[in-house]
Scaffold this motif. Structure first.
Motif, PDB file in Angstrom:
ATOM      1  N   GLY A 185      -5.979 -16.961   5.781  1.00 52.34           N
ATOM      2  CA  GLY A 185      -6.020 -16.406   4.969  1.00 52.34           C
ATOM      3  C   GLY A 185      -5.993 -14.503   5.303  1.00 52.34           C
ATOM      4  N   ILE A 186      -7.727 -13.983   4.839  1.00 48.09           N
ATOM      5  CA  ILE A 186      -8.154 -13.191   4.767  1.00 48.09           C
ATOM      6  C   ILE A 186      -7.874 -12.262   5.825  1.00 48.09           C
ATOM      7  N   GLY A 187      -7.132 -12.498   6.870  1.00 49.58           N
ATOM      8  CA  GLY A 187      -6.516 -11.870   7.496  1.00 49.58           C
ATOM      9  C   GLY A 187      -5.054 -11.762   7.578  1.00 49.58           C
ATOM     10  N   GLY A 188      -4.815 -11.755   6.559  1.00 53.48           N
ATOM     11  CA  GLY A 188      -3.320 -11.805   6.135  1.00 53.48           C
ATOM     12  C   GLY A 188      -3.089 -10.418   5.092  1.00 53.48           C
ATOM     13  N   ASP A 189      -4.756 -10.995   4.232  1.00 53.18           N
ATOM     14  CA  ASP A 189      -4.456  -9.460   3.238  1.00 53.18           C
ATOM     15  C   ASP A 189      -4.636  -8.703   3.791  1.00 53.18           C
ATOM     16  N   TYR A 190      -4.719  -8.222   4.406  1.00 52.92           N
ATOM     17  CA  TYR A 190      -5.165  -6.887   5.670  1.00 52.92           C
ATOM     18  C   TYR A 190      -3.966  -6.030   5.659  1.00 52.92           C
ATOM     19  N   PRO A 191      -2.730  -6.646   6.525  1.00 49.74           N
ATOM     20  CA  PRO A 191      -1.392  -5.746   6.285  1.00 49.74           C
ATOM     21  C   PRO A 191      -0.670  -5.858   5.459  1.00 49.74           C
ATOM     22  N   LEU A 192      -0.782  -7.234   4.316  1.00 49.08           N
ATOM     23  CA  LEU A 192       0.582  -7.409   3.143  1.00 49.08           C
ATOM     24  C   LEU A 192      -0.540  -5.687   2.269  1.00 49.08           C
ATOM     25  N   SER A 193      -2.027  -6.153   1.899  1.00 50.91           N
ATOM     26  CA  SER A 193      -2.503  -4.776   1.251  1.00 50.91           C
ATOM     27  C   SER A 193      -1.783  -3.821   1.304  1.00 50.91           C
ATOM     28  N   ALA A 194      -1.936  -3.261   2.606  1.00 49.38           N
ATOM     29  CA  ALA A 194      -1.708  -2.241   2.780  1.00 49.38           C
ATOM     30  C   ALA A 194      -0.062  -1.870   2.654  1.00 49.38           C
ATOM     31  N   THR A 195       0.904  -2.256   3.519  1.00 48.26           N
ATOM     32  CA  THR A 195       1.394  -2.151   3.220  1.00 48.26           C
ATOM     33  C   THR A 195       2.960  -2.060   1.771  1.00 48.26           C
ATOM     34  N   ILE A 196       2.057  -3.228   1.290  1.00 47.85           N
ATOM     35  CA  ILE A 196       2.733  -3.458  -0.288  1.00 47.85           C
ATOM     36  C   ILE A 196       2.271  -1.940  -0.734  1.00 47.85           C
ATOM     37  N   MET A 197       0.982  -1.563  -0.798  1.00 50.70           N
ATOM     38  CA  MET A 197       0.549  -0.299  -1.658  1.00 50.70           C
ATOM     39  C   MET A 197       1.324   1.148  -1.036  1.00 50.70           C
ATOM     40  N   SER A 198       1.637   1.050   0.129  1.00 52.22           N
ATOM     41  CA  SER A 198       2.093   2.671   0.580  1.00 52.22           C
ATOM     42  C   SER A 198       3.577   2.453   0.519  1.00 52.22           C
ATOM     43  N   GLU A 199       4.553   0.906   0.322  1.00 50.05           N
ATOM     44  CA  GLU A 199       5.883   0.594   0.211  1.00 50.05           C
ATOM     45  C   GLU A 199       5.792   1.329  -1.872  1.00 50.05           C
ATOM     46  N   TYR A 200       4.461   1.315  -2.151  1.00 49.56           N
ATOM     47  CA  TYR A 200       4.743   1.472  -3.662  1.00 49.56           C
ATOM     48  C   TYR A 200       4.479   2.556  -4.261  1.00 49.56           C
ATOM     49  N   ALA A 201       3.936   3.470  -3.352  1.00 48.14           N
ATOM     50  CA  ALA A 201       2.776   4.489  -3.864  1.00 48.14           C
ATOM     51  C   ALA A 201       4.526   5.668  -3.683  1.00 48.14           C
ATOM     52  N   ASN A 202       3.672   6.963  -4.216  1.00 37.23           N
ATOM     53  CA  ASN A 202       4.344   8.695  -4.211  1.00 37.23           C
ATOM     54  C   ASN A 202       3.899   8.990  -3.597  1.00 37.23           C
ATOM     55  N   LYS A 203       5.120   9.946  -2.384  1.00 39.45           N
ATOM     56  CA  LYS A 203       4.074  11.122  -1.584  1.00 39.45           C
ATOM     57  C   LYS A 203       3.081  11.730  -1.853  1.00 39.45           C
ATOM     58  N   LYS A 204       3.124  12.046  -2.576  1.00 46.45           N
ATOM     59  CA  LYS A 204       1.552  13.284  -2.683  1.00 46.45           C
ATOM     60  C   LYS A 204      -0.303  12.523  -3.011  1.00 46.45           C
ATOM     61  N   THR A 205       0.136  11.067  -3.556  1.00 50.86           N
ATOM     62  CA  THR A 205      -1.192   9.958  -3.711  1.00 50.86           C
ATOM     63  C   THR A 205      -1.725   9.163  -3.052  1.00 50.86           C
TER      64      THR A 205
END
Length: 533
Positions: A141-161
């Protein structure tokens, strides 16, 4: 308004001002990471206790300890699960969407955290087998958290920050390690106050009170709480616009989701989605040409970093006893030992682990990923050699504090360095429909490194003289030579960093080449057609 051939909804996300939803996304994704770190690292707080409870030998000079194979299994089985989970859920996140899979990983973590503290029967073999079984699935379960958390955050974020946001999610790991240590201190102190016990050398059997068996179970089970709390909030987050628009091909849904989130009107542009011509897969020549070296760079650097990082983390307790921060086991009772190990780990986390992560958050969008990663590997190499070469000098009583300071600095530069950047970069440089998969592959390479670090060094760091090695272990190359090997590994990490591109200040589509269409003619048409809009 249309920028190049880019959907307005994605452009809106790229230029959005930092606002409340960014912080909720950090907290929701970050709590997963808090739980991951708590669950992965709390085991090292209680391994000595498990040895005393289940492997006590009558008449032995020192307290019971886990046999090498059991210790390796208990400490490492979660890593095996994590590796499998990273690959599986990373792939699934690109197939079913980030949000759907996100809930699954959390539920798995909640159930397995609780289950790993419960065991069938009280016979040592059965207890360890149950523990290992559930720690494996917890890791999955923890393993799944790595790619998903990173991807969700990168896709939600703006360019600058964006770098700071992804790094902030990862930095919650520091708080997870800290939380584990603090909780273990509180629990062991509470039990010590209620159940008095003499040190092992005074009364071997009496030094481990029967109630001590509850301590490790409570420590492991509490990991379910933060995961359960986050579950509800994860269900309320909309799917990321980049997945909905670029992978699921539903511009209308993406625009309406993000209109709510960004609180602004965004027009749906279904006509632009059909223009996308790039459909290469992970195992295609096209992917190899565009991103092959990038993937090699993200996997090798994460692999090398984790060898160094996890070999350090798991031997903290041995290093502490070697330099006398933790007294010898026989002078303490079982609960006191948990207390002292937890206290030492918490101090290290507080002084070097946590600040290192937040330095990355502060500087990643100023210095860039590349510079931070190079600097981190460089200093880790320097400090490893500085510990290794004059090792005999460091083990003298008077020089212990110096040793701990140097050791903390290697940790600090791992976190203000490759430990954070190797997590951030794979979430930024690959195309949306392969992003979660590629992050999972990179993370799994890291976990492979963690296993090499955790187990390889368990054996390597043993004394060269078989008689002086820990019970049940063969002779190793000694701590000094192990540190030299780690220094070389860090130097390799420095070299492989040159394969990874800088993603500071660029949009995700720019990094992955999703704006361009294949073929010169089409690129020309798309730019002319977009200028008509």
């Amino acid at each position: 308004m249309v920028v190049g051939n880019k959907l307005q909804v994605l452009d809106a996300l790229d230029v959005a001002k930092t606002q409340w939803y960014h912080f909720t996304a950090i907290i929701i994704a970050g709590m997963g990471f808090f739980t991951d770190a708590y669950d992965l690292f709390c085991i090292s707080l209680v391994t000595k206790l498990l040895g005393r409870i289940y492997y006590h030998v009558d008449g032995a000079k020192s307290p019971g300890s886990l046999p090498p194979n059991v210790s390796a299994a208990v400490n490492g089985v979660a890593f095996c699960g994590t590796l499998a989970g990273q690959l599986f859920f990373g792939w699934l996140g690109d197939k079913l969407g980030r949000k759907k899979v996100y809930g699954m990983t959390l539920m798995l973590m909640v159930i397995c955290s609780i289950a790993s503290g419960l065991s069938f029967s009280s016979n040592p073999k059965a207890v360890m087998a149950t523990l290992c079984f559930f720690r494996f699935w917890l890791g999955f379960g923890i393993g799944g958290d790595y790619p998903l958390s990173a991807t969700i955050m990168s896709e939600y974020a703006n360019k600058k920050t964006r770098g700071a946001f992804i790094a902030a999610v990862f930095a919650m790991q520091g708080f997870g390690i800290l939380g584990g240590g603090i909780f273990a201190i509180i629990i062991s102190a509470a039990f010590m106050a209620s159940f008095h016990a003499p040190p092992y050398e005074v009364d071997p059997v009496g030094s481990t009170v029967p109630e001590a068996d509850y301590v490790w179970r409570i420590v492991l089970m509490v990991g379910a709480l933060p995961a359960a709390l986050t579950y509800y909030w994860r269900l309320k987050m909309p799917e990321t616009a980049r997945y909905t628009a670029l992978v699921a091909k539903n511009a209308k849904q993406a625009a309406s989701d993000m209109s709510k989130v960004l609180q602004m009107d965004i027009e749906a542009e279904p006509q632009k989605i059909e223009q996308e011509k790039i459909r290469y897969g992970l195992f295609s020549k096209e992917f190899a040409k565009r991103h092959g070296l990038h993937l090699l760079g993200t996997t090798t650097t994460w692999f090398l970093l984790d060898i160094a990082f996890y070999s350090q983390n798991l031997f903290q307790k041995d290093i502490f006893s070697a330099i006398g921060w933790i007294p010898s086991a026989k002078t303490m009772n079982a609960l006191e030992e948990v207390y002292k190990i937890a206290r030492a780990q918490t101090l290290i986390a507080l002084c070097s682990t946590v600040p290192g992560y937040w330095f990355t958050v502060a500087f990643i969008d100023i210095m860039g990923r590349f510079a931070i990663q190079l600097m981190g590997f460089f200093f880790m190499t320097v400090f490893m050699f500085a510990l290794a070469i004059p090792y005999d000098h460091w083990i003298h009583k008077d020089n212990r504090i110096g040793f701990v300071v140097m050791y903390s600095l290697t940790f600090f530069f791992a976190n203000f360095g490759p430990n954070a950047t190797t997590f951030v970069v794979p979430a930024e440089i690959f195309p949306a429909r392969l992003r979660s998969t590629c992050h999972g592959i990179s993370a799994a390479a890291g976990k492979l490194g963690a296993m090499v670090g955790a187990f390889g060094f368990l054996y390597l760091a043993q004394n060269k003289d078989k008689a002086k090695a820990d019970a049940g272990y063969p002779a190793g190359i000694g701590v000094k030579n192990s540190l030299i090997v780690l220094g070389v590994i860090n130097a390799l990490g420095f070299l492989f960093t040159f394969l990874v591109p800088e993603s500071k200040g660029k949009s995700l589509e720019e990094m992955s080449g999703e704006n361009e269409n294949n073929g010169e003619g089409e690129a020309g048409e798309s730019s002319s057609s977009s200028s008509n809009h």
